[in-house]
Motif scaffolding. Sequence first.
Motif, PDB file in Angstrom:
ATOM      1  N   MET A   1      -2.537   4.401   4.820  1.00  0.00           N
ATOM      2  CA  MET A   1      -2.412   5.322   3.685  1.00  0.00           C
ATOM      3  C   MET A   1      -1.948   6.707   4.123  1.00  0.00           C
ATOM      4  O   MET A   1      -2.266   7.165   5.222  1.00  0.00           O
ATOM      5  CB  MET A   1      -3.756   5.442   2.953  1.00  0.00           C
ATOM      6  N   ASP A   2      -1.199   7.361   3.226  1.00  0.00           N
ATOM      7  CA  ASP A   2      -0.804   8.739   3.507  1.00  0.00           C
ATOM      8  C   ASP A   2      -1.923   9.677   3.066  1.00  0.00           C
ATOM      9  O   ASP A   2      -2.947   9.234   2.528  1.00  0.00           O
ATOM     10  CB  ASP A   2       0.522   9.090   2.811  1.00  0.00           C
TER      11      ASP A   2
ATOM     12  N   GLN B   1      -3.046   9.489  -0.623  1.00  0.00           N
ATOM     13  CA  GLN B   1      -3.771   8.250  -0.894  1.00  0.00           C
ATOM     14  C   GLN B   1      -5.191   8.303  -0.327  1.00  0.00           C
ATOM     15  O   GLN B   1      -6.139   7.854  -0.966  1.00  0.00           O
ATOM     16  CB  GLN B   1      -3.013   7.054  -0.300  1.00  0.00           C
TER      17      GLN B   1
ATOM     18  N   ILE C   1       0.850  -1.198   0.000  1.00  0.00           N
ATOM     19  CA  ILE C   1       0.000   0.000   0.000  1.00  0.00           C
ATOM     20  C   ILE C   1       0.878   1.239   0.000  1.00  0.00           C
ATOM     21  O   ILE C   1       0.618   2.219  -0.695  1.00  0.00           O
ATOM     22  CB  ILE C   1      -0.930   0.022   1.246  1.00  0.00           C
ATOM     23  N   ASP C   2       1.947   1.182   0.770  1.00  0.00           N
ATOM     24  CA  ASP C   2       2.882   2.305   0.857  1.00  0.00           C
ATOM     25  C   ASP C   2       3.516   2.594  -0.502  1.00  0.00           C
ATOM     26  O   ASP C   2       3.909   3.725  -0.783  1.00  0.00           O
ATOM     27  CB  ASP C   2       3.961   1.995   1.894  1.00  0.00           C
TER      28      ASP C   2
ATOM     29  N   MET D   1      -4.197   4.956  -7.447  1.00  0.00           N
ATOM     30  CA  MET D   1      -5.516   4.826  -6.833  1.00  0.00           C
ATOM     31  C   MET D   1      -6.598   5.562  -7.612  1.00  0.00           C
ATOM     32  O   MET D   1      -7.741   5.114  -7.671  1.00  0.00           O
ATOM     33  CB  MET D   1      -5.457   5.296  -5.386  1.00  0.00           C
TER      34      MET D   1
ATOM     35  N   TYR E   1      -8.579   7.882  -2.306  1.00  0.00           N
ATOM     36  CA  TYR E   1      -9.548   6.841  -1.867  1.00  0.00           C
ATOM     37  C   TYR E   1     -10.943   7.449  -1.703  1.00  0.00           C
ATOM     38  O   TYR E   1     -11.927   6.874  -2.172  1.00  0.00           O
ATOM     39  CB  TYR E   1      -9.071   6.239  -0.555  1.00  0.00           C
TER      40      TYR E   1
ATOM     41  N   GLN F   1      -5.525  -1.454   5.873  1.00  0.00           N
ATOM     42  CA  GLN F   1      -4.885  -0.862   4.697  1.00  0.00           C
ATOM     43  C   GLN F   1      -5.144   0.641   4.643  1.00  0.00           C
ATOM     44  O   GLN F   1      -4.238   1.430   4.372  1.00  0.00           O
ATOM     45  CB  GLN F   1      -5.433  -1.529   3.420  1.00  0.00           C
ATOM     46  N   ILE F   2      -6.382   1.032   4.903  1.00  0.00           N
ATOM     47  CA  ILE F   2      -6.748   2.463   4.860  1.00  0.00           C
ATOM     48  C   ILE F   2      -5.974   3.247   5.916  1.00  0.00           C
ATOM     49  O   ILE F   2      -5.490   4.356   5.666  1.00  0.00           O
ATOM     50  CB  ILE F   2      -8.267   2.632   5.066  1.00  0.00           C
TER      51      ILE F   2
END
Length: 208
Positions: free
Chosen positions: A195-196, A199, A168-169, A176, A203, A191-192
């Motif tokens: 996220m940075d 991201q 994910i990173d 995305m 999302y 996962q969420i």
Amino acid sequence: GALATTQIAGMSSTQIGGFSTIQIGVLSATNFSAIDATTMGTLTTTQLVAVTATQIAGLSTTDIGELTTTQVGALSSTQIRSLSTTNFSALDATQIGSLLTTQVGYLTATQVGGLTTTDVGELANTQVAALTSTQVGSLSSTVINELTTTTIAALTSTQISGLTVTQIDSLTATNMYEMTSTQVAGFNSTQIASMDNDQIVAYVVVSA
């Protein structure tokens, strides 16, 4: 008596082509690997089916590199899984692209982890879709970071749920934005949370 390794090595493709499946199957791993690499690429798919996992495991990277796409497409689940990481990595992108969707499902996590960006780029959408979430979770971060728009479009929400936090990173916000709302619905809370900000924005926008 049994043929010597030197005799096998000196045989032409025509001579090896005359071997029956039984004769191929009873060759020792050493004798089988003694077949000239170029000749290895002339084995018929019928002969190849008779090759044991032990014989496959004993092949050199040069032998593997000589296999035609037709031969690669004929490999069984046992034969594919018997390829060492080194030998599997010896398959070029075109050979990887010739794998049937059923064969893609046979790949071990270690083998999938050895795929390069070029290898994955050769996979058709149907092949990408055939990867399990566990296999997708084995792809290197470099491959994830460089996924093409086409490959990203082929990922299912289930496969996306298999991405690791490290993967994910490696996803960019651009990656995305290329996903659909159905795909991003596959992201789980862990996962969420990893996220940075960029991201997260992607999302939220795609999810809307």
